[in-house]
Design an enzyme around this catalytic site. Structure first.
Site, PDB file in Angstrom:
ATOM      1  N   ARG A   1      44.076  21.457  34.598  1.00 48.19           N
ATOM      2  CA  ARG A   1      43.178  22.276  34.946  1.00 48.19           C
ATOM      3  C   ARG A   1      43.127  23.453  34.856  1.00 48.19           C
ATOM      4  NH1 ARG A   1      42.623  20.566  41.495  1.00 48.19           N
ATOM      5  NH2 ARG A   1      45.259  20.820  40.424  1.00 48.19           N
TER       6      ARG A   1
ATOM      7  N   ASN B   1      41.256  16.762  38.854  1.00 49.70           N
ATOM      8  CA  ASN B   1      41.747  16.087  39.433  1.00 49.70           C
ATOM      9  C   ASN B   1      41.105  15.033  39.938  1.00 49.70           C
ATOM     10  OD1 ASN B   1      43.691  17.392  38.084  1.00 49.70           O
ATOM     11  ND2 ASN B   1      44.721  17.312  39.948  1.00 49.70           N
TER      12      ASN B   1
END
Length: 89
Positions: free
Chosen positions: A19, A37
């Site tokens: 990320r 996520n």
């Protein structure tokens, strides 16, 4: 012309800085959107911008950061929502 794509990235993509690296790549390319996520271990990404910017981000998602192992990237077209910047959710 602004386009948007939603991608679901599968493989070893959580717990490897995916990320954060995705946010850095988006900032470098000028893409807008978000990354998060998912409970199933995948990473969901929405990328918006000029077609070449979105294509560059989608290409990057197939590689990801060095510690990741991307097995698949499922991409679908979505309507642009014009988010400001790129965020990690």
């Amino acid at each position: 012309m602004t386009i948007a794509r939603r991608a679901v990235v599968r493989g070893r993509v959580q717990g490897v800085g995916f990320r954060m690296a995705c946010e850095q790549q988006a900032d470098a390319t000028g893409a807008h959107g978000w990354v998060r996520n998912e409970p199933d271990g995948s990473v969901a990404v929405v990328v918006e911008g000029e077609p070449e910017v979105v294509d560059r981000m989608i290409d990057w998602l197939h590689e990801g950061p060095r510690a990741a192992h991307v097995e698949s990237v499922e991409v679908t077209e979505v309507e642009p929502s014009r988010p400001g910047g790129f965020s990690v959710r």
